[in-house]
Scaffold this motif. Structure first.
Motif, mmCIF file in Angstrom:
data_model
loop_
_atom_site.group_PDB
_atom_site.id
_atom_site.type_symbol
_atom_site.label_atom_id
_atom_site.label_comp_id
_atom_site.label_asym_id
_atom_site.label_seq_id
_atom_site.Cartn_x
_atom_site.Cartn_y
_atom_site.Cartn_z
ATOM 1 N N THR A 1 37.003 49.188 33.531
ATOM 2 C CA THR A 1 37.357 48.465 34.751
ATOM 3 C C THR A 1 36.180 48.344 35.709
ATOM 4 O OG1 THR A 1 39.728 48.831 34.638
ATOM 5 C CG2 THR A 1 38.800 48.558 36.834
ATOM 6 N N THR A 2 35.473 49.409 35.952
ATOM 7 C CA THR A 2 34.372 49.376 36.921
ATOM 8 C C THR A 2 33.291 48.388 36.496
ATOM 9 O OG1 THR A 2 34.817 51.657 37.580
ATOM 10 C CG2 THR A 2 32.633 50.778 38.101
ATOM 11 N N LEU B 1 33.534 45.804 34.352
ATOM 12 C CA LEU B 1 34.050 44.437 34.365
ATOM 13 C C LEU B 1 34.195 43.927 35.798
ATOM 14 C CD1 LEU B 1 36.713 44.765 31.547
ATOM 15 C CD2 LEU B 1 34.664 43.316 31.476
ATOM 16 N N HIS B 2 34.659 44.781 36.674
ATOM 17 C CA HIS B 2 34.796 44.384 38.074
ATOM 18 C C HIS B 2 33.430 44.043 38.664
ATOM 19 C CE1 HIS B 2 35.689 44.851 42.431
ATOM 20 N NE2 HIS B 2 36.736 44.137 42.056
ATOM 21 N N LEU C 1 32.343 40.640 37.554
ATOM 22 C CA LEU C 1 33.064 39.577 38.240
ATOM 23 C C LEU C 1 32.677 39.465 39.714
ATOM 24 C CD1 LEU C 1 36.493 40.237 36.545
ATOM 25 C CD2 LEU C 1 35.000 38.241 36.154
ATOM 26 N N ALA D 1 37.203 38.266 42.520
ATOM 27 C CA ALA D 1 36.967 39.286 41.495
ATOM 28 C C ALA D 1 38.199 40.129 41.177
ATOM 29 C CB ALA D 1 35.803 40.187 41.897
ATOM 30 N N ASP D 2 38.932 40.539 42.185
ATOM 31 C CA ASP D 2 40.100 41.392 41.932
ATOM 32 C C ASP D 2 41.157 40.657 41.105
ATOM 33 O OD1 ASP D 2 38.845 43.362 43.416
ATOM 34 O OD2 ASP D 2 40.088 43.059 45.197
ATOM 35 N N LEU E 1 39.872 40.128 37.562
ATOM 36 C CA LEU E 1 39.940 41.354 36.766
ATOM 37 C C LEU E 1 41.350 41.558 36.222
ATOM 38 C CD1 LEU E 1 38.564 43.901 35.664
ATOM 39 C CD2 LEU E 1 39.198 45.024 37.817
ATOM 40 N N SER E 2 42.333 41.310 37.045
ATOM 41 C CA SER E 2 43.723 41.417 36.572
ATOM 42 C C SER E 2 43.964 40.465 35.412
ATOM 43 C CB SER E 2 44.698 41.099 37.708
ATOM 44 O OG SER E 2 44.591 42.057 38.726
ATOM 45 N N VAL F 1 41.712 39.283 33.365
ATOM 46 C CA VAL F 1 40.958 39.771 32.194
ATOM 47 C C VAL F 1 41.807 40.764 31.423
ATOM 48 C CG1 VAL F 1 39.000 41.206 31.459
ATOM 49 C CG2 VAL F 1 38.662 39.352 33.121
ATOM 50 N N TRP F 2 42.407 41.721 32.126
ATOM 51 C CA TRP F 2 43.204 42.736 31.433
ATOM 52 C C TRP F 2 44.462 42.145 30.814
ATOM 53 C CZ3 TRP F 2 40.589 46.225 29.540
ATOM 54 C CH2 TRP F 2 39.572 46.875 30.226
ATOM 55 N N ALA G 1 36.168 38.389 29.838
ATOM 56 C CA ALA G 1 35.842 38.201 31.252
ATOM 57 C C ALA G 1 35.076 36.899 31.468
ATOM 58 C CB ALA G 1 35.033 39.394 31.764
#
Length: 89
Positions: free
Chosen positions: A26-27, A29-30, A33, A41-42, A45-46, A48-49, A74
Motif C-alpha cells: 500500500t505505501t 503504490l500510494h 499515485l 491518489a487515495d 489506490l482504492s 487499484v486494490w 496501478a
C-alpha cells in the motif's frame, strides 16, 4: 513470510491470502499515485486494490513479480483516470 507471488496465486482459492499483499504494498503504490495524481491518489489506490483483487487469477509469475503486476494495475488505473479527466475537460 510467504513470497508475494505465492500469496497472490493462493488468494484465488483462499481470499484472505490477499491481505498481506495489501499491507506490504500500500505505501509504495500510494506513493506512486501521489507523485502522479496527488488530488486523486487515495481514490485511485482504492481502485487499484479493487482491480487487483478482481483480476488476481490473471497473475502469471512467469511474466514477472507480483509487485510488478501490482504496479501495472496501478498504471492502468491511473491511465483510465487521466483519460476520463481529459474527456471531462
Amino acid at each position: 513470510m510467504d513470497p508475494d507471488e505465492d500469496l497472490l496465486a493462493r488468494s484465488a482459492r483462499e481470499p484472505t491470502a490477499f491481505e498481506p499483499l495489501v499491507a506490504r504494498h500500500t505505501t509504495a503504490l500510494h506513493g506512486y499515485l501521489v507523485r502522479r495524481a496527488p488530488d486523486a491518489a487515495d481514490d485511485l489506490l482504492s481502485e487499484v486494490w479493487l482491480q487487483a483483487y478482481a483480476h488476481r487469477a490473471t497473475f502469471d509469475a512467469a511474466r514477472g513479480s507480483a509487485r510488478g503486476w501490482l504496479f501495472g494495475v496501478a498504471r492502468n488505473v491511473l491511465s483510465r483516470h487521466r483519460q476520463s479527466a481529459a474527456r471531462a475537460a
